[in-house]
Design a protein around this motif. Sequence first.
Motif, PDB file in Angstrom:
ATOM      1  N   ILE A  95      35.740  39.530  52.487  1.00  0.00           N
ATOM      2  CA  ILE A  95      36.915  39.616  51.596  1.00  0.00           C
ATOM      3  C   ILE A  95      37.484  38.210  51.395  1.00  0.00           C
ATOM      4  O   ILE A  95      37.876  37.836  50.288  1.00  0.00           O
ATOM      5  CB  ILE A  95      37.978  40.582  52.139  1.00  0.00           C
ATOM      6  N   GLY A  96      37.511  37.419  52.466  1.00  0.00           N
ATOM      7  CA  GLY A  96      37.945  36.031  52.319  1.00  0.00           C
ATOM      8  C   GLY A  96      37.052  35.266  51.344  1.00  0.00           C
ATOM      9  O   GLY A  96      37.531  34.481  50.523  1.00  0.00           O
ATOM     10  N   SER A  97      35.748  35.531  51.409  1.00  0.00           N
ATOM     11  CA  SER A  97      34.825  34.864  50.483  1.00  0.00           C
ATOM     12  C   SER A  97      35.061  35.332  49.049  1.00  0.00           C
ATOM     13  O   SER A  97      34.884  34.561  48.101  1.00  0.00           O
ATOM     14  CB  SER A  97      33.378  35.151  50.892  1.00  0.00           C
ATOM     15  N   GLU A  98      35.467  36.598  48.890  1.00  0.00           N
ATOM     16  CA  GLU A  98      35.810  37.075  47.540  1.00  0.00           C
ATOM     17  C   GLU A  98      36.971  36.247  46.974  1.00  0.00           C
ATOM     18  O   GLU A  98      36.921  35.796  45.825  1.00  0.00           O
ATOM     19  CB  GLU A  98      36.177  38.557  47.577  1.00  0.00           C
ATOM     20  N   PHE A  99      38.001  36.018  47.775  1.00  0.00           N
ATOM     21  CA  PHE A  99      39.119  35.171  47.332  1.00  0.00           C
ATOM     22  C   PHE A  99      38.626  33.752  47.010  1.00  0.00           C
ATOM     23  O   PHE A  99      39.004  33.157  46.004  1.00  0.00           O
ATOM     24  CB  PHE A  99      40.209  35.102  48.409  1.00  0.00           C
ATOM     25  N   ARG A 100      37.793  33.207  47.891  1.00  0.00           N
ATOM     26  CA  ARG A 100      37.301  31.838  47.670  1.00  0.00           C
ATOM     27  C   ARG A 100      36.522  31.740  46.360  1.00  0.00           C
ATOM     28  O   ARG A 100      36.674  30.795  45.590  1.00  0.00           O
ATOM     29  CB  ARG A 100      36.403  31.442  48.852  1.00  0.00           C
ATOM     30  N   TYR A 147      43.438  42.951  51.943  1.00  0.00           N
ATOM     31  CA  TYR A 147      43.564  41.924  50.903  1.00  0.00           C
ATOM     32  C   TYR A 147      44.923  41.212  51.021  1.00  0.00           C
ATOM     33  O   TYR A 147      45.006  39.989  50.861  1.00  0.00           O
ATOM     34  CB  TYR A 147      43.388  42.548  49.503  1.00  0.00           C
ATOM     35  N   GLY A 148      45.960  41.995  51.298  1.00  0.00           N
ATOM     36  CA  GLY A 148      47.290  41.400  51.415  1.00  0.00           C
ATOM     37  C   GLY A 148      47.389  40.422  52.573  1.00  0.00           C
ATOM     38  O   GLY A 148      48.134  39.437  52.526  1.00  0.00           O
TER      39      GLY A 148
END
Lengths: 309, 309
Positions: free
Chosen positions: A246-251, A277-278
């Motif tokens: 999920i962190g990689s999705e944000f990145r 996500y939050g």
Amino acid sequence: MPKPVSIILDWGTSSLRAALVSETGETLDSRDTTSGGIQFVKDGAFEAALMDTVGAWFAAHGPLPVLASGMITSRNGWVEVPYVDAPAGLAELAAGTKQLTLQNGAVITFLPGMRDPAAKPFPDVMRGEETQIVGFGLDKDRTLVLPGTHSKWARVEGGRIAGFQTYATGEIFALLTKHSFIAKALEPVAGAEPVWSAFDRGAEFAASDERAADALLSAVFSARTGVLASMLKAEDIGDYVSGLVIGSEFRQARATGWFSPGDAIGIVGNNVLSSRYGRIAPLFDLTVEPSPPDAAKRGVQLIAGQLYK
Amino acid sequence: MPKPVSIILDWGTSSLRAALVSETGETLDSRDTTSGGIQFVKDGAFEAALMDTVGAWFAAHGPLPVLASGMITSRNGWVEVPYVDAPAGLAELAAGTKQLTLQNGAVITFLPGMRDPAAKPFPDVMRGEETQIVGFGLDKDRTLVLPGTHSKWARVEGGRIAGFQTYATGEIFALLTKHSFIAKALEPVAGAEPVWSAFDRGAEFAASDERAADALLSAVFSARTGVLASMLKAEDIGDYVSGLVIGSEFRQARATGWFSPGDAIGIVGNNVLSSRYGRIAPLFDLTVEPSPPDAAKRGVQLIAGQLYK
């Protein structure tokens, strides 16, 4: 009881969820049936399946208008509704609906999905999420993320959905933790609560300045090397990988231009996944705008409201 | 027949491959047996398994030295050999070997794997690839890639392996094409040859200037949207995804600093997978140095040569 004004259907492959709704959007009654799921309906008998589920509401309140979204509007559903191209707002989405009159005289309106012709490398599509975005609000320019198996990042601009992009993050997470080298080592967590320390560790690496954080194909291997180095426990692995992907999705969303540090974004929904996500948003210097409850139902009503103006 | 001087073992989880080798490195005879694979050897009876496979060679040529690499040197193998830390060259790898004398008086030498303590987020590991890198050559500073289920990018500097990084690209490809939404739509290719046009399409997107090419979590979804948009055929999907993920490995390796445009890299091995890697290299403005045949065997001989100097 307030007067019912419509029936709203979230009609998918595996279930049919129906709500009897008042003018103010209050849910007066609801049904949730798997037997109505598209895959269980034989020979196109969708009207019979609908009557099985909500026939009693028609009998009690007359031929109320019905508003349907979900895979029921796809090629495998009742009435295929073509995608509406981005950018699109209320007017375009309402113009893209299709209607059918039932035997009892009630009109059922099928809502369209959306297509982004500017997406790379091929036009992207969604069916259902656009309604949630409308329900979240088109009043302000902002970026929204809709967590899911195939999550969406979308941009609202000038009162319309300007564009969007799908991330298959939830699916990649499931593949890694169920079928890969990671699955063999992973031990399920005993309690109901995620191991947040492990989740944060994965997310913090994805959000870090390390160049290797741009290499997700490599970073997933850290679920093994972390165990070999005695830096991850077997029961940490699942949440570590969750934070990492999920962190990689944000990145990757940042690299693709969906947000800049300092922005406020909306996270649509109020479930376990949206809380993950939050938790990551601040690592990317983002603030989160709260999601209204029942964004999907609100969105359906707003789109349908255009038809009856 | 030239005189045999050693027996080289590539001893893994599922098979035991043995070569009878001359002083010039020529393979005089070979055995390939699955029954010798570590997972099939009961109660640690590795010596018996070895004698079953190469006993005839000892009988004919005396107690030749045996050189073993592969998972036989791991925790689940015969003799666990600790990883040697990067940077390491011939001297360090030779110093990290372990030896055992067999009942017939032959000495078996177990080669170590390598660990990169500087890798992020955790120290990375390999077991077997370092031998191939040595066989490719430590004579010149360069970057090498070793295609595989868990491919490695490695840097040779000053005659030593300076560092390396694992990419789980082959595994991600298998997960996507066997277990995901992609698997449902994919049709196998009729011929033996890949659909290179589809492969190139995926690879070219991964190598392009599009910002979305930095978002692999999203790009994999293009295997679906391409079909929906009638821009990909069902029989193209597999090779399209192959090009996309291997191309993304190059893109991520560039972001992580393993190469710069204009560099020459080595691709170790001469199989179908390395031909896919070789096809992508020019898209990233890389030239490819040819791989010597039998890099693994050469590497084992070079490391063992240090012991008998």
